[in-house]
Write a protein that holds these residues in place. Sequence first.
Motif, PDB file in Angstrom:
ATOM      1  N   PHE A 201      33.075 -79.727 -42.652  1.00 57.99           N
ATOM      2  CA  PHE A 201      33.912 -78.821 -43.437  1.00 57.99           C
ATOM      3  C   PHE A 201      33.219 -78.376 -44.723  1.00 57.99           C
ATOM      4  CE2 PHE A 201      37.312 -78.006 -46.584  1.00 57.99           C
ATOM      5  CZ  PHE A 201      38.057 -77.058 -45.891  1.00 57.99           C
ATOM      6  N   TYR A 202      32.374 -79.217 -45.272  1.00 62.16           N
ATOM      7  CA  TYR A 202      31.760 -78.916 -46.569  1.00 62.16           C
ATOM      8  C   TYR A 202      30.373 -78.277 -46.378  1.00 62.16           C
ATOM      9  CZ  TYR A 202      35.781 -81.048 -48.698  1.00 62.16           C
ATOM     10  OH  TYR A 202      37.074 -81.304 -49.081  1.00 62.16           O
ATOM     11  N   GLY A 203      29.318 -79.052 -46.388  1.00 59.34           N
ATOM     12  CA  GLY A 203      27.984 -78.481 -46.267  1.00 59.34           C
ATOM     13  C   GLY A 203      27.796 -77.563 -45.078  1.00 59.34           C
ATOM     14  N   PRO A 204      28.210 -77.971 -43.874  1.00 58.67           N
ATOM     15  CA  PRO A 204      28.013 -77.100 -42.721  1.00 58.67           C
ATOM     16  C   PRO A 204      28.743 -75.759 -42.808  1.00 58.67           C
ATOM     17  CG  PRO A 204      28.327 -79.351 -41.991  1.00 58.67           C
ATOM     18  CD  PRO A 204      28.629 -79.342 -43.473  1.00 58.67           C
ATOM     19  N   GLN A 205      29.774 -75.682 -43.649  1.00 62.82           N
ATOM     20  CA  GLN A 205      30.474 -74.410 -43.840  1.00 62.82           C
ATOM     21  C   GLN A 205      30.133 -73.778 -45.194  1.00 62.82           C
ATOM     22  OE1 GLN A 205      34.595 -74.085 -42.642  1.00 62.82           O
ATOM     23  NE2 GLN A 205      34.422 -75.848 -41.286  1.00 62.82           N
ATOM     24  N   GLY A 206      29.075 -74.268 -45.820  1.00 65.65           N
ATOM     25  CA  GLY A 206      28.583 -73.651 -47.037  1.00 65.65           C
ATOM     26  C   GLY A 206      29.343 -73.989 -48.304  1.00 65.65           C
ATOM     27  N   ARG A 207      30.144 -75.058 -48.279  1.00 63.91           N
ATOM     28  CA  ARG A 207      30.885 -75.449 -49.477  1.00 63.91           C
ATOM     29  C   ARG A 207      30.034 -76.397 -50.320  1.00 63.91           C
ATOM     30  NH1 ARG A 207      35.136 -75.061 -45.628  1.00 63.91           N
ATOM     31  NH2 ARG A 207      36.805 -73.679 -46.375  1.00 63.91           N
ATOM     32  N   VAL A 208      30.086 -76.214 -51.631  1.00 65.86           N
ATOM     33  CA  VAL A 208      29.311 -77.046 -52.549  1.00 65.86           C
ATOM     34  C   VAL A 208      30.255 -77.759 -53.508  1.00 65.86           C
ATOM     35  CG1 VAL A 208      27.551 -77.087 -54.350  1.00 65.86           C
ATOM     36  CG2 VAL A 208      27.322 -75.503 -52.424  1.00 65.86           C
ATOM     37  N   LEU A 209      30.212 -79.083 -53.487  1.00 63.44           N
ATOM     38  CA  LEU A 209      30.916 -79.885 -54.493  1.00 63.44           C
ATOM     39  C   LEU A 209      29.861 -80.529 -55.385  1.00 63.44           C
ATOM     40  CD1 LEU A 209      33.783 -81.497 -52.360  1.00 63.44           C
ATOM     41  CD2 LEU A 209      33.764 -79.330 -53.600  1.00 63.44           C
ATOM     42  N   ARG A 210      29.238 -81.622 -54.919  1.00 62.91           N
ATOM     43  CA  ARG A 210      28.161 -82.243 -55.688  1.00 62.91           C
ATOM     44  C   ARG A 210      26.810 -82.163 -54.986  1.00 62.91           C
ATOM     45  NH1 ARG A 210      27.324 -86.951 -57.897  1.00 62.91           N
ATOM     46  NH2 ARG A 210      28.122 -88.208 -56.169  1.00 62.91           N
ATOM     47  N   LEU A 211      26.829 -81.935 -53.671  1.00 62.34           N
ATOM     48  CA  LEU A 211      25.581 -81.917 -52.907  1.00 62.34           C
ATOM     49  C   LEU A 211      25.036 -80.507 -52.761  1.00 62.34           C
ATOM     50  CD1 LEU A 211      26.499 -84.430 -50.052  1.00 62.34           C
ATOM     51  CD2 LEU A 211      25.162 -84.875 -52.122  1.00 62.34           C
ATOM     52  N   LYS A 212      23.744 -80.351 -52.960  1.00 59.28           N
ATOM     53  CA  LYS A 212      23.098 -79.052 -52.806  1.00 59.28           C
ATOM     54  C   LYS A 212      22.870 -78.761 -51.318  1.00 59.28           C
ATOM     55  CE  LYS A 212      20.659 -79.125 -57.246  1.00 59.28           C
ATOM     56  NZ  LYS A 212      19.326 -79.068 -57.929  1.00 59.28           N
ATOM     57  N   LEU A 213      22.965 -77.497 -50.964  1.00 58.52           N
ATOM     58  CA  LEU A 213      22.757 -77.067 -49.591  1.00 58.52           C
ATOM     59  C   LEU A 213      21.278 -76.800 -49.339  1.00 58.52           C
ATOM     60  CD1 LEU A 213      25.669 -74.486 -49.283  1.00 58.52           C
ATOM     61  CD2 LEU A 213      25.678 -76.901 -48.592  1.00 58.52           C
ATOM     62  N   LYS A 214      20.842 -77.073 -48.121  1.00 55.70           N
ATOM     63  CA  LYS A 214      19.470 -76.764 -47.747  1.00 55.70           C
ATOM     64  C   LYS A 214      19.262 -75.255 -47.653  1.00 55.70           C
ATOM     65  CE  LYS A 214      15.838 -78.147 -44.547  1.00 55.70           C
ATOM     66  NZ  LYS A 214      15.497 -78.962 -43.355  1.00 55.70           N
ATOM     67  N   ASP A 215      20.290 -74.538 -47.167  1.00 54.37           N
ATOM     68  CA  ASP A 215      20.230 -73.085 -47.075  1.00 54.37           C
ATOM     69  C   ASP A 215      21.533 -72.526 -47.647  1.00 54.37           C
ATOM     70  OD1 ASP A 215      20.041 -70.417 -46.475  1.00 54.37           O
ATOM     71  OD2 ASP A 215      19.666 -70.678 -44.338  1.00 54.37           O
ATOM     72  N   ASN A 216      21.509 -72.163 -48.919  1.00 57.30           N
ATOM     73  CA  ASN A 216      22.747 -71.704 -49.556  1.00 57.30           C
ATOM     74  C   ASN A 216      23.084 -70.249 -49.231  1.00 57.30           C
ATOM     75  OD1 ASN A 216      20.912 -70.318 -51.127  1.00 57.30           O
ATOM     76  ND2 ASN A 216      21.209 -71.575 -52.959  1.00 57.30           N
ATOM     77  N   LYS A 217      22.278 -69.606 -48.397  1.00 57.66           N
ATOM     78  CA  LYS A 217      22.566 -68.242 -47.964  1.00 57.66           C
ATOM     79  C   LYS A 217      22.987 -68.170 -46.488  1.00 57.66           C
ATOM     80  CE  LYS A 217      19.518 -65.921 -51.273  1.00 57.66           C
ATOM     81  NZ  LYS A 217      20.659 -65.373 -52.039  1.00 57.66           N
TER      82      LYS A 217
END
Length: 289
Positions: A201-217
Amino acid sequence: MSIAASELILNPDGSVYHLNLRPEHISNTIITVGDPDRVDSVTTYFDSVEFKIKKREFHTQTGTYKGKRITVISTGIGTDNIDIVLNELDALVNIDLKKRTVKDTLTTLDVIRIGTSGSIQKHIPINSFLISEYAVGFDSLLHYYQSDSVQEKDVTKALKEATSWDEFKSHPYVVSCSKELFNKLSSKHTFKGFTGTNVGFYGPQGRVLRLKLKDNKLNEKLAQFKYNNLQITNLEMETAGIYGLSKLLGHNAISMNAILANRATGEFSENPSKLIEKLIVYTLNKLVE
């Protein structure tokens, strides 16, 4: 050949292991919901309920709506649970559980998901209904099965190229819905969609709380992707698994999405419960038309 006890696990009462169901407990029309509490939200509209059972996150009720027998079952979240639910529902209708053999005559189920989702396109607003004509799985479930025959590989190839897909992510797979159910449940009140099924729900769907995404685009790339007339419209966590396994097993499947969020505009529905209730009523009435 008899299916081994370690492969088809049954409970002492003869019910399938996880769902705790026997063949007489289910209809050939199955509504799936993620949230166990949403089962009651569906069956509150039924004329009568003949059977109820709960085990783990799997809550099942069977009854009638305007004379049509329907089973409602909660799957929990994610395609890992879909693997359990679809295989065990199929076993209930297509395997002789006493003999542990596949039946000579197979039964086709109609599987209708009623769930929530977030749009990634500005033109698909919150508080709308979307039917998934296609789904792309960003999980790996379908690759554990011989599934080439049900995959839209040209779409997958184009998607990977357009998004510069990371080799360390699961290889996507694209599957279409049941055209029969799509035509039955579509109307002027529904959008046609190409749904992305994510593994979280979070990183895989592009949501950022405290963890940085590998691909934010990545969401932006998905939203911009187009192949012929296909454009990815929304994100959720079950549809592609339901479509893939249903096609492999010979069942019909459709996913009805209540659009609670629009990721492109940052909006979220002010009354999500009311929207889900409207989608439930809409779907039930379309099923009995």
